[in-house]
Design a protein around this motif. Structure first.
Motif, PDB file in Angstrom:
ATOM      1  N   ALA A 119     -13.040   6.638   3.552  1.00  0.00           N
ATOM      2  CA  ALA A 119     -14.155   5.836   3.051  1.00  0.00           C
ATOM      3  C   ALA A 119     -14.843   4.910   3.980  1.00  0.00           C
ATOM      4  O   ALA A 119     -16.070   4.948   3.899  1.00  0.00           O
ATOM      5  CB  ALA A 119     -13.729   4.974   1.641  1.00  0.00           C
ATOM      6  N   GLN A 120     -13.981   4.647   4.955  1.00  0.00           N
ATOM      7  CA  GLN A 120     -14.685   3.832   6.224  1.00  0.00           C
ATOM      8  C   GLN A 120     -15.224   4.455   7.178  1.00  0.00           C
ATOM      9  O   GLN A 120     -15.171   4.091   8.191  1.00  0.00           O
ATOM     10  CB  GLN A 120     -14.117   2.236   6.140  1.00  0.00           C
ATOM     11  N   THR A 136       0.818  -1.198  -0.002  1.00  0.00           N
ATOM     12  CA  THR A 136      -0.044   0.122  -0.022  1.00  0.00           C
ATOM     13  C   THR A 136       0.849   1.332  -0.004  1.00  0.00           C
ATOM     14  O   THR A 136       2.174   1.296   0.389  1.00  0.00           O
ATOM     15  CB  THR A 136      -0.941   0.288   1.258  1.00  0.00           C
ATOM     16  N   ALA A 141     -10.637  -1.786   9.119  1.00  0.00           N
ATOM     17  CA  ALA A 141     -10.591  -1.070   8.084  1.00  0.00           C
ATOM     18  C   ALA A 141      -9.321  -1.149   7.277  1.00  0.00           C
ATOM     19  O   ALA A 141      -9.202  -1.201   6.218  1.00  0.00           O
ATOM     20  CB  ALA A 141     -10.733   0.354   8.638  1.00  0.00           C
ATOM     21  N   ALA A 150      -9.132  -4.400   5.481  1.00  0.00           N
ATOM     22  CA  ALA A 150     -10.096  -4.476   4.270  1.00  0.00           C
ATOM     23  C   ALA A 150      -9.440  -3.836   2.993  1.00  0.00           C
ATOM     24  O   ALA A 150      -9.734  -4.292   1.917  1.00  0.00           O
ATOM     25  CB  ALA A 150     -11.229  -3.537   4.631  1.00  0.00           C
ATOM     26  N   ILE A 151      -8.498  -2.794   3.509  1.00  0.00           N
ATOM     27  CA  ILE A 151      -7.544  -2.368   2.197  1.00  0.00           C
ATOM     28  C   ILE A 151      -6.619  -3.146   1.939  1.00  0.00           C
ATOM     29  O   ILE A 151      -6.309  -3.241   0.781  1.00  0.00           O
ATOM     30  CB  ILE A 151      -7.201  -0.822   2.730  1.00  0.00           C
ATOM     31  N   ALA A 178      -3.342   5.587  -0.653  1.00  0.00           N
ATOM     32  CA  ALA A 178      -4.386   4.449  -0.633  1.00  0.00           C
ATOM     33  C   ALA A 178      -4.870   4.340   0.730  1.00  0.00           C
ATOM     34  O   ALA A 178      -6.048   3.942   0.844  1.00  0.00           O
ATOM     35  CB  ALA A 178      -3.728   3.338  -1.385  1.00  0.00           C
ATOM     36  N   LEU A 179      -3.992   4.086   1.666  1.00  0.00           N
ATOM     37  CA  LEU A 179      -4.389   4.067   2.966  1.00  0.00           C
ATOM     38  C   LEU A 179      -5.249   4.993   3.608  1.00  0.00           C
ATOM     39  O   LEU A 179      -6.349   4.865   4.219  1.00  0.00           O
ATOM     40  CB  LEU A 179      -3.236   3.924   3.802  1.00  0.00           C
ATOM     41  N   ASN A 218      -7.225   7.360   1.886  1.00  0.00           N
ATOM     42  CA  ASN A 218      -8.369   7.236   1.179  1.00  0.00           C
ATOM     43  C   ASN A 218      -9.275   6.069   1.555  1.00  0.00           C
ATOM     44  O   ASN A 218     -10.668   6.289   1.797  1.00  0.00           O
ATOM     45  CB  ASN A 218      -8.213   7.110  -0.307  1.00  0.00           C
ATOM     46  N   GLY A 219      -8.690   4.934   1.761  1.00  0.00           N
ATOM     47  CA  GLY A 219      -9.472   3.705   2.333  1.00  0.00           C
ATOM     48  C   GLY A 219     -10.056   3.955   3.525  1.00  0.00           C
ATOM     49  O   GLY A 219     -11.214   3.480   3.798  1.00  0.00           O
ATOM     50  N   LEU A 220      -9.277   4.748   4.494  1.00  0.00           N
ATOM     51  CA  LEU A 220      -9.721   4.729   5.801  1.00  0.00           C
ATOM     52  C   LEU A 220     -10.762   5.837   5.790  1.00  0.00           C
ATOM     53  O   LEU A 220     -11.982   5.661   6.622  1.00  0.00           O
ATOM     54  CB  LEU A 220      -8.710   5.284   6.801  1.00  0.00           C
TER      55      LEU A 220
END
Length: 766
Positions: A518-519, A507, A559, A562-563, A511-512, A514-516
């Motif tokens: 989003a959750q 990662t 979270a 999940a990423i 990316a980390l 944005n992923g966090l």
């Protein structure tokens, strides 16, 4: 014990015993298995930061127990509740089959639980956070007496039950509980057995209430409410519900271990993975060995064969320190390794003091035996005073610290105490044996020729006193300004919150993040850390309820996974508001008490103006070190507090050496102008001051370079503090002492105690 042989015999036995005590730490497992258990188990215990595991600090919530109680009884109620809770926690962890859990009481209402090898304490948190108070209540119906108080209790599935408030049977009568499976449905159940009194009561109550529902309530929630079909007289029963095998097994475990007298809340959690722990061990060992070798090389290069004697004494000191720590059953932590490395550098100080004193006596024309005796005699009081002042600061660190920081205090204290034995007793023995071979020939100890030439003539250091004080004041004021802006970079020990170290090589930060987000975890701050794919996730201070439940940490882990499904979490630290507040208060108190302790000791050993000069200089040293933290952004955490208190001891240690020489010269020539006397004292101790600072600096340098973030809060400010503490002894403490001394002269007071301390020090010599 006066003869050389008798002392050699006694010291040899002491050293042999100490080294044998340390030996099990380095023997291979195959050899240890052949030795008696009492000897093979005589080893240092590795702290969780070195072998991996979890640390939970639990608060016993006694608010309900003490409500409406006589205030005079509160302390006793709290003590009893904590003691009972410790036993219940121990039984619960033993029931899980966990290896070597350590459960200790901490403070007045907290319990520290250390779990070696546990990298995710989520399940343990649930077991320990469940009070497990089980009660049996009859369901309300027409048979309930009119005056009976009724309560409404929620069930596992959300349904609500009207129950009699009166407890029909308490869970304390359950003597055993086991996971089982219903033979008809195959569902997991819990079979329980009652003690003799419980079996009798259960038989009577079921016999007279056939057809009624009996609710089993666990921590104010109905697990099940079966209808009694017939009298149950066998003293056993079955608890059924919507169990899984795991939840039924947990319930059985809780019932066997017993209920807690009060709820437990997690207020601090720290977890270290085994790989991170092994890396810390390797780092500590490697930097320690390199630091020790640098000190050995310096001593050999400066003093030659006499430096070799000091190195032998230092090697014995290291072996004995491990032996004593093993005998005490001490826990070795990463800060403890840092403290041990620092003690190596400081232990050489006594040898340097002795060697320089002997060289001075030799230059006066004394024979080898006379120079040796006088050198030890004159160095003794300085060694005693410098070590006692360091131990005052270290003892306070032990009292206010916790966990790894206490490990630092213990290793430092043991190292310093043993260094006094090796320097004053063992090293002297070897030097006397060597001198006995010289006869009437002079004792020649080499040194740095250019530094000796500099010290031959008195250097007018105090001419720079106004510049030194002014520069120090400006730097200290600037440091105070930096304290307010930009301020210190507080670690979670003081700011509270959560830090999660993440290893997710595939990662990147974007990316980390944005992923966090989003959750729903947008409050998490992400920082790249160490190798590629390693990150630190930080959450700000959370409420005590969030810390107690641990749900926020679990949500972030879920979270991240999940990423990056393969993500690992080598370290998790979570500190609640109460703990961070306690650490802040304890730190301030420790620094104040350390200063007062130094002031009192120096006042008693020297005089009030000596004590005031050292304390004022110490305050200036501390402000500059605080400014160093603010300017560099080095994290201010509990390890940093260890550095501050170690610096207090080191700085005063350095000033004691100069003050001791001033006291000596005042006794010899009390009428000499004070400015000249101070300049002569500083010049005569310049070699010792330089050498001691260099050895301590060299001992810590490898850790500062290669230790990484884990010990940077200790090693970097210590290096800075060594430079500041050494220079302040010359340019700050001496000028302040001059002004205070001149003031005493105008008041008609003497500079020293009237007590004949010289004779007392001679009497104390071994």
């Amino acid at each position: 014990m006066k003869t050389l042989f008798s002392r050699a015999l006694v010291y040899g036995l002491i050293i042999l015993f100490g080294l044998l005590s340390a030996l099990p730490n380095v023997l291979p497992e195959s050899t240890l298995q052949k030795l008696p258990d009492w000897y093979s188990h005589n080893q240092l215990t590795l702290g969780l930061d070195l072998r991996g595991g979890s640390h939970l600090l639990l608060e016993v919530d006694t608010s309900e127990l003490t409500r409406n109680k006589n205030p005079a009884l509160h302390d006793q109620i709290v003590r009893d509740a904590v003691e009972q809770s410790v036993e219940v926690v121990r039984r619960r962890l033993d029931e899980t089959g966990m290896v070597e859990p350590m459960i200790t009481r901490q403070g007045s209402d907290s319990i520290l639980v250390q779990l070696p090898g546990v990298s995710d304490p989520h399940h343990i948190r649930e077991l320990l956070g469940t009070t497990a108070r089980m009660t049996f209540h009859w369901a309300a119906n027409t048979h309930s007496p009119g005056h009976t108080q009724l309560i409404t209790v929620e069930g596992e599935g959300g349904e609500r039950y009207r129950l009699e408030e009166r407890v029909a049977l308490e869970g304390k009568h359950i003597s055993d509980a086991r996971l089982a499976f219903n033979p008809d449905s195959g569902e997991p159940v819990v079979n329980f057995k009652l003690d003799k009194d419980g079996a009798r009561r259960f038989g009577d109550m079921t016999q007279h209430n056939v057809g009624r529902a009996l609710a089993i309530v666990l921590d104010n929630k109905v697990i099940t409410a079966p209808v009694i079909r017939s009298a149950i007289t066998g003293g056993s029963g079955e608890i059924s519900g919507s169990f899984t095998s795991a939840s039924a097994n947990d319930l059985a475990l809780l019932l066997r271990a017993g209920a807690l007298p009060a709820p437990l809340k997690v207020i601090e959690e720290r977890t270290v993975g085994p790989d991170l722990g092994s890396d810390s061990i390797a780092m500590g060992v490697n930097t320690g060995i390199i630091g020790a070798l640098l000190v050995f090389a310096f001593m050999l290069g400066i003093y030659g064969r006499w430096g070799l004697i000091a190195c032998v004494g230092l090697a014995v000191n290291i072996g004995l320190s491990f032996g004593v720590l093993s005998l005490l059953g001490a826990t070795l932590t990463l800060p403890g390794i840092a403290g041990f490395i620092l003690s190596i550098g400081m232990a050489v100080d006594a040898n340097i003091l002795i060697n320089e004193r002997i060289r001075e006596e030799t230059r006066r024309g004394e024979t080898a035996a006379q120079a040796l005796r006088a050198g030890f005699q004159r160095a003794y009081s300085t060694i005693l005073d410098s070590n006692v002042t360091s131990l005052i600061a270290i003892s306070l660190l032990f009292l206010v610290g916790s966990g790894p920081v206490r490990g630092f205090a213990v290793t430092m204290a043991v190292g310093l105490i043993i260094s006094m034995f090796t320097a004053i007793a063992f090293t002297r023995l070897i030097m006397e044996w060597r001198v006995s071979k010289l006869g009437r020939a002079p004792l020649k100890i080499s040194g740095l020729t250019w530094l000796d030439k500099v010290s031959e003539n008195t250097i007018p250091f105090l001419r720079a006193r106004f510049f030194g004080i002014a520069a120090s004041a400006v730097l200290s004021l600037a440091a105070i300004g930096l304290f307010f802006s930009p301020g210190l970079h507080y670690g979670i020990d003081f700011s509270g919150g959560t830090v999660i170290e993440v290893s997710a090589p595939e990662t990147n930060v974007s990316a980390l993040r944005n992923g966090l987000s989003a959750q729903g975890e947008s409050a998490v701050a992400i920082q790249e850390f160490g190798n590629e794919g390693h990150y630190l996730l930080r959450l700000p201070m959370q409420s005590a309820e969030d810390v107690a439940s641990g749900e926020s940490v679990q949500a972030i882990k879920n979270a991240v996974q999940a990423i990056a499904p393969q993500a690992e979490f080598p370290r998790v630290e979570m500190v609640g508001p109460r703990v961070s507040g306690d650490f802040g208060d304890a730190t301030i108190l420790a620094i104040i008490v350390a200063g007062l302790g130094m002031l009192g000791y120096l006042w008693a050993r020297f005089e009030s103006h000596f004590a005031l000069a050292a304390t004022l200089t110490l305050a200036l040293d501390l402000t500059k070190t605080i400014g160093f933290f603010a300017l560099t952004g080095v994290e201010f955490n509990l390890t940093a507090v260890a550095a501050l208190l170690a610096l207090i001891g080191y700085s005063v240690n350095d000033k004691v050496v100069v003050f001791d020489r001033i006291r000596e010269y005042l006794r010899i020539n009390p009428n000499k102008p004070l400015v000249q006397l101070l300049n002569e004292s500083i010049t005569s101790t310049l070699t010792r001051t330089t050498f001691t600072s260099v050895t301590t600096f060299l001992a810590l340098l490898p850790m500062a370079i290669a230790g990484g973030s884990a010990v940077s809060s200790f090693s970097l400010p210590m290096l800075f503090g060594i430079v500041i503490g050494t220079s302040s002894s010359i340019f700050i403490a001496a000028p302040i002492l001059l002004w205070l001394g001149e003031r005493r002269m105008r008041q008609g007071k003497s500079q020293l105690h009237v007590v004949n301390e010289t004779q007392r020090e001679i009497d104390l010599l071994p």
